[in-house]
Each structure stands twice: as structure tokens, then as C-alpha cells.
Design a protein around this motif. Structure first.
Motif, mmCIF file in Angstrom:
data_model
loop_
_atom_site.group_PDB
_atom_site.id
_atom_site.type_symbol
_atom_site.label_atom_id
_atom_site.label_comp_id
_atom_site.label_asym_id
_atom_site.label_seq_id
_atom_site.Cartn_x
_atom_site.Cartn_y
_atom_site.Cartn_z
ATOM 1 N N LYS A 1 -3.788 1.905 3.183
ATOM 2 C CA LYS A 1 -5.162 2.040 2.726
ATOM 3 C C LYS A 1 -5.593 3.494 2.771
ATOM 4 N N THR A 2 -6.489 3.846 1.872
ATOM 5 C CA THR A 2 -7.028 5.191 1.894
ATOM 6 C C THR A 2 -7.960 5.333 3.089
ATOM 7 N N THR A 3 -8.284 6.554 3.418
ATOM 8 C CA THR A 3 -9.184 6.808 4.535
ATOM 9 C C THR A 3 -10.546 6.168 4.297
ATOM 10 N N ALA A 4 -11.041 6.221 3.058
ATOM 11 C CA ALA A 4 -12.342 5.626 2.739
ATOM 12 C C ALA A 4 -12.322 4.119 2.947
ATOM 13 N N GLU A 5 -11.235 3.441 2.520
ATOM 14 C CA GLU A 5 -11.124 1.990 2.711
ATOM 15 C C GLU A 5 -11.048 1.651 4.195
ATOM 16 N N SER A 6 -10.290 2.421 4.960
ATOM 17 C CA SER A 6 -10.163 2.182 6.398
ATOM 18 C C SER A 6 -11.497 2.376 7.106
ATOM 19 N N THR A 7 -12.239 3.412 6.718
ATOM 20 C CA THR A 7 -13.540 3.683 7.326
ATOM 21 C C THR A 7 -14.516 2.551 7.030
ATOM 22 N N GLU A 8 -14.528 2.081 5.787
ATOM 23 C CA GLU A 8 -15.423 0.972 5.421
ATOM 24 C C GLU A 8 -15.044 -0.291 6.182
ATOM 25 N N ASN A 9 -13.757 -0.573 6.295
ATOM 26 C CA ASN A 9 -13.267 -1.730 7.030
ATOM 27 C C ASN A 9 -13.730 -1.666 8.488
ATOM 28 N N ARG B 1 -7.019 2.183 11.617
ATOM 29 C CA ARG B 1 -6.845 1.646 10.255
ATOM 30 C C ARG B 1 -7.101 0.142 10.261
ATOM 31 N N ASP B 2 -6.026 -0.674 10.144
ATOM 32 C CA ASP B 2 -6.215 -2.120 10.124
ATOM 33 C C ASP B 2 -5.637 -2.800 11.362
ATOM 34 N N THR B 3 -5.236 -2.014 12.371
ATOM 35 C CA THR B 3 -4.714 -2.612 13.606
ATOM 36 C C THR B 3 -5.842 -2.755 14.626
ATOM 37 N N LEU B 4 -5.738 -3.786 15.428
ATOM 38 C CA LEU B 4 -6.749 -4.081 16.447
ATOM 39 C C LEU B 4 -6.030 -4.541 17.703
ATOM 40 N N LYS C 1 -9.019 -7.752 9.149
ATOM 41 C CA LYS C 1 -9.377 -7.483 7.768
ATOM 42 C C LYS C 1 -10.815 -7.950 7.560
ATOM 43 N N THR C 2 -11.646 -7.092 7.000
ATOM 44 C CA THR C 2 -13.008 -7.475 6.655
ATOM 45 C C THR C 2 -13.117 -7.531 5.141
ATOM 46 N N ILE C 3 -13.748 -8.594 4.683
ATOM 47 C CA ILE C 3 -13.979 -8.779 3.256
ATOM 48 C C ILE C 3 -15.426 -9.222 3.119
#
Length: 152
Positions: free
Chosen positions: A25-33, A90-93, A126-128
Motif C-alpha cells: 500500500k502507498t503511504t497515503a493508503e496506510s495513513t488513511e487505514n 501499515r496493515d500489521t497489528l 483492514k478498514t473499509i
């Protein structure tokens, strides 16, 4: 000679295109997530493949919150209050130092046990929109949540 060359070129093109498809994911997508994850109350709607039905008047509705300032996670498992810490990239928690109260809960169909078992498997999220999915290491959803509707 031409056939092997065309075949090698076609294979290279496929490999190149497949590599592009799995780019992070781009930085912008990761930040929004991340912004969608934190500082919100998420109400559990599903544990694994089991849909959770709770009354709005119920106590300790299965829910979770991630506090950005303190990096603390809190909520309820359907019976007990839960708390701990988290780290996210990023997308890890990663959830750690998880603890809970120990109240006696009757007739809750083991939601608390299933909720905590699922939390122990979480490695990604993942947030949608108004939906949060907590995923295991294989990318399978183990918990699903919806954004809580706040009364006016």
C-alpha cells in the motif's frame, strides 16, 4: 529460435505484471487505514463465520477501541472488560499485554471465549469505510466490526 525467445519474453511480462499487482500500500493508503482504525469504537458483528447478535441495551457488548495517544486497546468481550497495548505498522497489528476482568457470565454462548481466542490470532487489520476486519497471519478475517453509531 524465435519461439523460445517469444516464450521467454511472455514469461517475463507475466512475472513483471504479477509483481506489480502485489505492491504494498502507498503511504497515503496506510495513513488513511490507520486513521480509520484509531480513536473510534468498533462493535463486533462477527467472530470467524459466526454472526453476533446483540441488543443495544446489553451490557459489555463485544467491542474494541484503539487509543492513538496511549497505544492502548480496550473494550469488552461480551462478558468482561478487556485491555492491553498495541502496535501498528501499515496493515500489521500486534496486540500485547492483554488482560481482562473475570466476571461470571451465564448464557452468553461462549462469545467471550471465542472473542478472546480470535484476538489471540490477530496479526493484520483492514478498514473499509465503517467496517474493521482483524485478520490472522493468513489474511483470513477472525473478527469483524462496524463503527459504533454515537447518539446525538
Amino acid at each position: 529460435m524465435l519461439k523460445p525467445l517469444c516464450l521467454a519474453l511472455a514469461m517475463s511480462s507475466v512475472a513483471l505484471l504479477a509483481g506489480c499487482e502485489t505492491m504494498p500500500k502507498t503511504t497515503a493508503e496506510s495513513t488513511e487505514n490507520l486513521q480509520l482504525l484509531q480513536n473510534r469504537t468498533w462493535i463486533a458483528t462477527q467472530i470467524g463465520n459466526t454472526v453476533i447478535q446483540t441488543s443495544p441495551q446489553a451490557r459489555n457488548i463485544p467491542s474494541i477501541q484503539f487509543d492513538e495517544a496511549t497505544k492502548r486497546v480496550s473494550g469488552a468481550d461480551g462478558c468482561n472488560r478487556i485491555m492491553g497495548s498495541y502496535s501498528v505498522k501499515r496493515d500489521t497489528l500486534q496486540l500485547s499485554q492483554m488482560a481482562s476482568t473475570r466476571m461470571a457470565c451465564m448464557n452468553n454462548n461462549n462469545i467471550d471465549r471465542d472473542f478472546n481466542d480470535a484476538l489471540a490470532k490477530v496479526t493484520h487489520y483492514k478498514t473499509i469505510g465503517k467496517t474493521l476486519q482483524l485478520l490472522d497471519r493468513y489474511g483470513n478475517p477472525v473478527l469483524k466490526f462496524e463503527l459504533a453509531v454515537q447518539p446525538r
